[in-house]
Scaffold this motif. Structure first.
Motif, PDB file in Angstrom:
ATOM      1  N   PRO A 165       0.787  -1.574   0.151  1.00  0.00           N
ATOM      2  CA  PRO A 165       0.187   0.612   0.093  1.00  0.00           C
ATOM      3  C   PRO A 165       0.897   1.133   0.054  1.00  0.00           C
ATOM      4  N   LEU A 166       0.613   2.442  -0.157  1.00  0.00           N
ATOM      5  CA  LEU A 166       1.421   3.604  -0.942  1.00  0.00           C
ATOM      6  C   LEU A 166       1.601   4.026   1.040  1.00  0.00           C
ATOM      7  N   THR A 167       1.978   5.170   1.439  1.00  0.00           N
ATOM      8  CA  THR A 167       2.368   5.223   2.670  1.00  0.00           C
ATOM      9  C   THR A 167       1.816   6.846   2.301  1.00  0.00           C
ATOM     10  N   ARG A 168       1.041   7.199   3.339  1.00  0.00           N
ATOM     11  CA  ARG A 168       0.964   8.361   3.740  1.00  0.00           C
ATOM     12  C   ARG A 168       1.755   9.856   2.722  1.00  0.00           C
ATOM     13  N   ARG A 169       2.723   9.568   3.095  1.00  0.00           N
ATOM     14  CA  ARG A 169       3.980  10.480   2.176  1.00  0.00           C
ATOM     15  C   ARG A 169       3.396  10.231   0.556  1.00  0.00           C
ATOM     16  N   GLU A 170       3.949   9.104  -0.108  1.00  0.00           N
ATOM     17  CA  GLU A 170       3.215   9.268  -1.407  1.00  0.00           C
ATOM     18  C   GLU A 170       2.172   9.201  -1.612  1.00  0.00           C
ATOM     19  N   MET A 171       0.699   8.514  -0.730  1.00  0.00           N
ATOM     20  CA  MET A 171      -0.556   9.056  -0.988  1.00  0.00           C
ATOM     21  C   MET A 171      -1.005  10.821  -1.675  1.00  0.00           C
ATOM     22  N   GLU A 172       0.296  11.410  -0.637  1.00  0.00           N
ATOM     23  CA  GLU A 172       0.126  12.932  -0.601  1.00  0.00           C
ATOM     24  C   GLU A 172       0.914  13.590  -1.821  1.00  0.00           C
ATOM     25  N   ILE A 173       1.927  12.842  -2.957  1.00  0.00           N
ATOM     26  CA  ILE A 173       2.775  13.201  -3.364  1.00  0.00           C
ATOM     27  C   ILE A 173       2.129  12.822  -4.854  1.00  0.00           C
ATOM     28  N   LEU A 174       1.441  11.323  -4.617  1.00  0.00           N
ATOM     29  CA  LEU A 174       0.735  10.976  -5.365  1.00  0.00           C
ATOM     30  C   LEU A 174      -0.412  12.471  -6.363  1.00  0.00           C
ATOM     31  N   LYS A 175      -1.602  12.698  -4.982  1.00  0.00           N
ATOM     32  CA  LYS A 175      -2.503  14.040  -5.822  1.00  0.00           C
ATOM     33  C   LYS A 175      -1.320  14.708  -6.193  1.00  0.00           C
ATOM     34  N   LEU A 176      -0.737  15.238  -5.724  1.00  0.00           N
ATOM     35  CA  LEU A 176       0.427  16.905  -6.081  1.00  0.00           C
ATOM     36  C   LEU A 176       0.537  16.045  -7.994  1.00  0.00           C
ATOM     37  N   ILE A 177       1.105  15.145  -7.535  1.00  0.00           N
ATOM     38  CA  ILE A 177       1.307  14.885  -9.621  1.00  0.00           C
ATOM     39  C   ILE A 177       0.330  14.502 -10.149  1.00  0.00           C
ATOM     40  N   CYS A 178      -1.251  14.582  -9.901  1.00  0.00           N
ATOM     41  CA  CYS A 178      -2.440  14.519 -10.702  1.00  0.00           C
ATOM     42  C   CYS A 178      -2.611  15.957 -10.610  1.00  0.00           C
ATOM     43  N   ASP A 179      -2.049  16.640  -9.555  1.00  0.00           N
ATOM     44  CA  ASP A 179      -2.860  18.212 -10.003  1.00  0.00           C
ATOM     45  C   ASP A 179      -1.616  18.846 -10.404  1.00  0.00           C
ATOM     46  N   GLY A 180      -1.110  18.071 -11.782  1.00  0.00           N
ATOM     47  CA  GLY A 180      -0.343  18.397 -11.982  1.00  0.00           C
ATOM     48  C   GLY A 180       1.227  19.488 -12.094  1.00  0.00           C
ATOM     49  N   TYR A 181       1.751  19.290 -10.682  1.00  0.00           N
ATOM     50  CA  TYR A 181       3.034  19.065  -9.960  1.00  0.00           C
ATOM     51  C   TYR A 181       4.249  19.039 -10.205  1.00  0.00           C
ATOM     52  N   SER A 182       5.044  19.217 -10.597  1.00  0.00           N
ATOM     53  CA  SER A 182       6.496  18.993 -10.961  1.00  0.00           C
ATOM     54  C   SER A 182       6.544  18.535  -9.985  1.00  0.00           C
ATOM     55  N   SER A 183       8.194  17.829 -10.254  1.00  0.00           N
ATOM     56  CA  SER A 183       9.353  17.459  -8.448  1.00  0.00           C
ATOM     57  C   SER A 183       9.552  18.202  -7.963  1.00  0.00           C
ATOM     58  N   LYS A 184       9.960  19.426  -9.008  1.00  0.00           N
ATOM     59  CA  LYS A 184      10.358  20.907  -8.332  1.00  0.00           C
ATOM     60  C   LYS A 184       9.647  21.480  -7.170  1.00  0.00           C
ATOM     61  N   ASP A 185       8.448  21.294  -8.331  1.00  0.00           N
ATOM     62  CA  ASP A 185       7.103  21.888  -6.999  1.00  0.00           C
ATOM     63  C   ASP A 185       6.980  21.274  -5.757  1.00  0.00           C
ATOM     64  N   ILE A 186       6.967  20.302  -5.839  1.00  0.00           N
ATOM     65  CA  ILE A 186       6.653  19.197  -5.124  1.00  0.00           C
ATOM     66  C   ILE A 186       7.836  19.379  -4.220  1.00  0.00           C
ATOM     67  N   SER A 187       8.387  20.041  -4.201  1.00  0.00           N
ATOM     68  CA  SER A 187       9.478  19.372  -3.336  1.00  0.00           C
ATOM     69  C   SER A 187       9.432  20.036  -2.367  1.00  0.00           C
ATOM     70  N   GLU A 188       8.980  22.101  -3.401  1.00  0.00           N
ATOM     71  CA  GLU A 188       9.511  23.271  -2.672  1.00  0.00           C
ATOM     72  C   GLU A 188       8.124  23.113  -1.146  1.00  0.00           C
ATOM     73  N   LYS A 189       7.253  22.944  -2.267  1.00  0.00           N
ATOM     74  CA  LYS A 189       5.572  22.084  -1.341  1.00  0.00           C
ATOM     75  C   LYS A 189       5.903  21.665  -0.470  1.00  0.00           C
ATOM     76  N   LEU A 190       6.728  20.661  -0.112  1.00  0.00           N
ATOM     77  CA  LEU A 190       6.934  19.865   1.145  1.00  0.00           C
ATOM     78  C   LEU A 190       8.445  20.509   2.009  1.00  0.00           C
ATOM     79  N   PHE A 191       8.686  21.020   1.204  1.00  0.00           N
ATOM     80  CA  PHE A 191      10.126  21.281   1.863  1.00  0.00           C
ATOM     81  C   PHE A 191      10.517  19.753   1.968  1.00  0.00           C
ATOM     82  N   ILE A 192      11.067  18.935   0.867  1.00  0.00           N
ATOM     83  CA  ILE A 192      11.889  18.179   0.946  1.00  0.00           C
ATOM     84  C   ILE A 192      12.373  17.802  -0.310  1.00  0.00           C
ATOM     85  N   SER A 193      13.828  17.516  -0.314  1.00  0.00           N
ATOM     86  CA  SER A 193      14.423  17.739  -2.044  1.00  0.00           C
ATOM     87  C   SER A 193      14.011  16.410  -2.781  1.00  0.00           C
ATOM     88  N   ILE A 194      14.252  17.827  -3.742  1.00  0.00           N
ATOM     89  CA  ILE A 194      14.231  16.538  -4.946  1.00  0.00           C
ATOM     90  C   ILE A 194      14.199  15.601  -5.206  1.00  0.00           C
TER      91      ILE A 194
END
Length: 215
Positions: free
Chosen positions: A153-182
């Motif tokens: 199963p997907l972890t909570r963090r993976e589910m969070e990233i999955l939803k951001l991917i579906c919203d069209g966020y790039s890896s760079k956008d996701i890293s900035e939004k979640l304060f984690i590295s690319i």
């Protein structure tokens, strides 16, 4: 005012018997019988009923499907009940997508037919118990298939990233939004692809839509 009913079915002995039985219930104002597409077409033009019962006795599924499409397009106020030859779940879904309000298998009893009538009079939809059982079995099988494809199963963090991917966020956008590295985002992305057994972001979005993770 009591609604009008039209029965599109055969043989005549059966339809006349059903008509007389229904008249005793005092639900309908009038009950008309049609046993060909030509007579049904003329009848609908002259006096469209509130409820139309259509049976697979007369038409093949493709013909029935096309007739429903034409009727719902021309007369969107008619509530259609289909009495089908134990159609599979996918075909039943197609019929509801075209606008029918009730589906019954041929082996349904008269009491269940009355239940479907009452449901339509309350502006509800109705599916017979036999068809419901097939739907439950179908959904269970589909869920089992998804579970086989997704070993972990997907972890909570993976589910969070999955939803951001579906919203069209790039890896760079996701890293900035979640304060984690690319690199961390890319690691999560690879794990999501592996778990969902898909090849790219399009596959992730498709999975999310099919499993109602996103609307």
């Amino acid at each position: 005012m009591k609604p009008r009913l039209t029965i599109f079915d055969e043989p005549m002995l059966y339809t006349e018997g059903l008509s007389k039985l229904l008249m005793q219930s005092k639900i309908f104002n009038t009950i008309d019988i049609c046993n060909s597409l030509e007579t049904l077409s003329r009848h609908l033009k002259d006096q469209p009923p509130e409820i139309l019962v259509m049976s697979s006795n007369i038409l093949m599924f493709t013909e029935l499907y096309k007739s429903i499409e034409d009727i719902t397009h021309e007369y969107n106020g008619i509530k259609i009940i289909i009495i089908g030859n134990c159609y599979d779940v996918i075909d039943i879904r197609k019929l509801f997508n075209k606008g029918i309000k009730s589906y019954l298998d041929k082996n349904c009893k008269y009491d269940e037919f009355l239940k479907s009538i009452n449901a339509l009079l309350l502006n509800e939809i109705y599916i017979c118990d036999h068809a419901k059982e097939r739907m439950i079995s179908f959904i269970s099988n589909e869920q089992e298939k998804r579970n086989l494809h997704m070993k972990d199963p997907l972890t909570r963090r993976e589910m969070e990233i999955l939803k951001l991917i579906c919203d069209g966020y790039s890896s760079k956008d996701i890293s900035e939004k979640l304060f984690i590295s690319i690199n961390t985002v890319e690691t999560h992305r690879k794990r999501i692809l592996l778990k969902l057994n898909v090849k790219n972001s399009v596959g992730i979005v498709k999975y999310a839509l099919e499993n109602h993770i996103i609307d």
